[in-house]
Design a protein around this motif. Structure first.
Motif, short mmCIF file in Angstrom:
data_model
loop_
_atom_site.label_atom_id
_atom_site.label_comp_id
_atom_site.label_asym_id
_atom_site.label_seq_id
_atom_site.Cartn_x
_atom_site.Cartn_y
_atom_site.Cartn_z
N GLN A 187 -3.56 -23.55 -54.07
CA GLN A 187 -3.57 -24.59 -55.09
C GLN A 187 -3.61 -24.01 -56.50
N MET A 188 -4.10 -22.79 -56.63
CA MET A 188 -4.21 -22.15 -57.94
C MET A 188 -2.91 -21.49 -58.37
N LEU A 189 -2.07 -21.11 -57.42
CA LEU A 189 -0.88 -20.31 -57.72
C LEU A 189 0.36 -21.20 -57.81
N PRO A 190 1.27 -20.91 -58.73
CA PRO A 190 2.50 -21.70 -58.84
C PRO A 190 3.37 -21.55 -57.59
N PRO A 191 3.75 -22.65 -56.94
CA PRO A 191 4.47 -22.58 -55.67
C PRO A 191 5.85 -21.95 -55.78
N GLU A 192 6.43 -21.95 -56.98
CA GLU A 192 7.75 -21.34 -57.15
C GLU A 192 7.68 -19.81 -57.17
N ALA A 193 6.47 -19.25 -57.29
CA ALA A 193 6.32 -17.81 -57.41
C ALA A 193 5.58 -17.16 -56.25
N PHE A 194 4.85 -17.95 -55.46
CA PHE A 194 4.04 -17.41 -54.37
C PHE A 194 4.28 -18.22 -53.10
N TYR A 195 4.24 -17.52 -51.96
CA TYR A 195 4.49 -18.20 -50.70
C TYR A 195 3.56 -17.66 -49.61
N ARG A 196 3.05 -18.56 -48.80
CA ARG A 196 2.19 -18.15 -47.69
C ARG A 196 3.06 -17.80 -46.49
N ILE A 197 2.95 -16.54 -46.03
CA ILE A 197 3.80 -16.07 -44.93
C ILE A 197 3.00 -15.90 -43.63
N HIS A 198 1.70 -16.08 -43.70
CA HIS A 198 0.83 -15.79 -42.56
C HIS A 198 -0.50 -16.51 -42.81
N LYS A 199 -1.26 -16.73 -41.77
CA LYS A 199 -2.56 -17.38 -41.96
C LYS A 199 -3.48 -16.57 -42.88
N SER A 200 -3.17 -15.28 -43.01
CA SER A 200 -4.02 -14.39 -43.81
C SER A 200 -3.36 -13.84 -45.07
N TYR A 201 -2.09 -14.22 -45.36
CA TYR A 201 -1.39 -13.60 -46.49
C TYR A 201 -0.59 -14.61 -47.30
N ILE A 202 -0.70 -14.46 -48.62
CA ILE A 202 0.19 -15.08 -49.59
C ILE A 202 0.88 -13.95 -50.34
N VAL A 203 2.20 -14.04 -50.51
CA VAL A 203 2.92 -12.97 -51.20
C VAL A 203 3.53 -13.48 -52.50
N ALA A 204 3.63 -12.57 -53.46
CA ALA A 204 4.35 -12.86 -54.70
C ALA A 204 5.83 -12.59 -54.45
N LEU A 205 6.66 -13.60 -54.57
CA LEU A 205 8.07 -13.46 -54.23
C LEU A 205 8.77 -12.41 -55.09
N GLN A 206 8.37 -12.27 -56.33
CA GLN A 206 9.06 -11.32 -57.22
C GLN A 206 8.83 -9.87 -56.82
N HIS A 207 7.77 -9.60 -56.05
CA HIS A 207 7.45 -8.21 -55.69
C HIS A 207 7.99 -7.81 -54.31
N ILE A 208 8.63 -8.73 -53.62
CA ILE A 208 9.18 -8.40 -52.30
C ILE A 208 10.33 -7.41 -52.45
N GLU A 209 10.27 -6.34 -51.65
CA GLU A 209 11.31 -5.31 -51.71
C GLU A 209 12.26 -5.39 -50.51
N ALA A 210 11.75 -5.78 -49.35
CA ALA A 210 12.58 -5.89 -48.15
C ALA A 210 11.91 -6.84 -47.17
N ILE A 211 12.74 -7.45 -46.30
CA ILE A 211 12.24 -8.43 -45.32
C ILE A 211 13.00 -8.23 -44.02
N ASP A 212 12.26 -8.26 -42.91
CA ASP A 212 12.91 -8.39 -41.61
C ASP A 212 12.31 -9.61 -40.92
N GLN A 222 3.30 -3.20 -45.81
CA GLN A 222 4.06 -4.01 -44.86
C GLN A 222 3.15 -5.11 -44.35
N LEU A 223 3.52 -6.36 -44.63
CA LEU A 223 2.72 -7.51 -44.25
C LEU A 223 3.42 -8.32 -43.17
N PRO A 224 2.67 -8.81 -42.19
CA PRO A 224 3.30 -9.58 -41.11
C PRO A 224 3.68 -10.99 -41.55
#
Length: 241
Positions: A187-212, A222-224
């Motif tokens: 709720q604190m983070l702007p949804p256009e910039a951060f995304y929850r990818i796991h029950k334990s992780y929120i990532v900053a989209l701008q810092h993603i380097e690679a995805i599988d 490396q985050l699941p």
């Protein structure tokens, strides 16, 4: 700047709100009152943008005071009693803050008020558009860590990791530990910039380097990707991030 007045008959509560207003970059403290009758006289003859108003006060309650003001400003009610919440929203309050008030919750109320003021004016005092001002207001957050309020730039956050009742805000330089659920962080983070990818992780989209299909790589980490999040996450990627 948003011109603020605080009305609260409790000295400690008044001091906390005064300090919070001074810490907020888009607020200015115009006046504060411990007496509701004195506050009413001031509000009748001075222009105020935002009023932080205690509900339970002698002489005039906060609700009575607000009804008595001929041209009331936007109001955020503050109280130690949760039963007043419904009544406060009936009066079109911007927000309702339950004491003791945390700074991050205070800033949520401030941001709501800023959006309402900007939607009315369209242009802020320095000539920027309301959209510009909103983006400036969201370039950092304050996190309560131990006995400190720590300012974190949003673009410095790589990811947020949950561990039981705590979360860690991870930046390239350090980790900042806070006692709160991950759902509150979202709720604190702007949804256009951060995304929850796991029950334990929120990532900053701008810092993603690679995805599988199973992992996100960023800053040598490396985050699941959780099974329940993967479909929506890749849908977002297909839309462009």
């Amino acid at each position: 700047m948003i011109r603020c007045v605080v009305v609260d008959d409790e000295p400690m509560a008044l001091e906390v709100l005064e300090d919070y207003i001074r810490m907020a970059p888009n607020l200015t403290l115009q006046q504060s009152f411990s007496n509701s009758l004195e506050a009413l006289a001031y509000l009748q003859s001075n222009e105020v943008d935002l009023l932080f108003l205690d509900i339970n006060m002698p002489d005039l309650s906060g609700i009575q005071l607000l009804k008595a003001v001929s041209k009331p400003p936007l109001v955020v009610f503050t109280t130690a009693y949760s039963e007043y919440a419904v009544k406060s929203y009936e009066l079109d309050a911007v927000d309702y803050l339950l004491k003791p008030i945390e700074f991050d919750r205070f800033m949520k109320a401030v941001n709501k008020a800023a959006e309402q003021l900007q939607s009315k004016s369209g242009v802020v005092a320095n000539g920027a558009t309301a959209k510009d001002e909103a983006s400036v207001a969201k370039d950092y957050i304050f996190i309560k860590s131990g006995y400190q309020l720590i300012k974190i730039k949003l673009d410095a956050i790589l990811y947020v990791e949950a561990d039981k009742n705590y979360v860690s805000f991870v930046t390239p330089e350090k980790k900042i530990l806070a006692l709160m659920p991950l759902s509150e962080v979202m709720q604190m983070l702007p949804p256009e910039a951060f995304y929850r990818i796991h029950k334990s992780y929120i990532v900053a989209l701008q810092h993603i380097e690679a995805i599988d299909r199973q992992h996100v790589n960023l800053h040598k980490q490396q985050l699941p990707i959780g099974k329940t999040y993967v479909a929506d996450f890749f849908k977002l990627l297909n839309q462009g991030i």
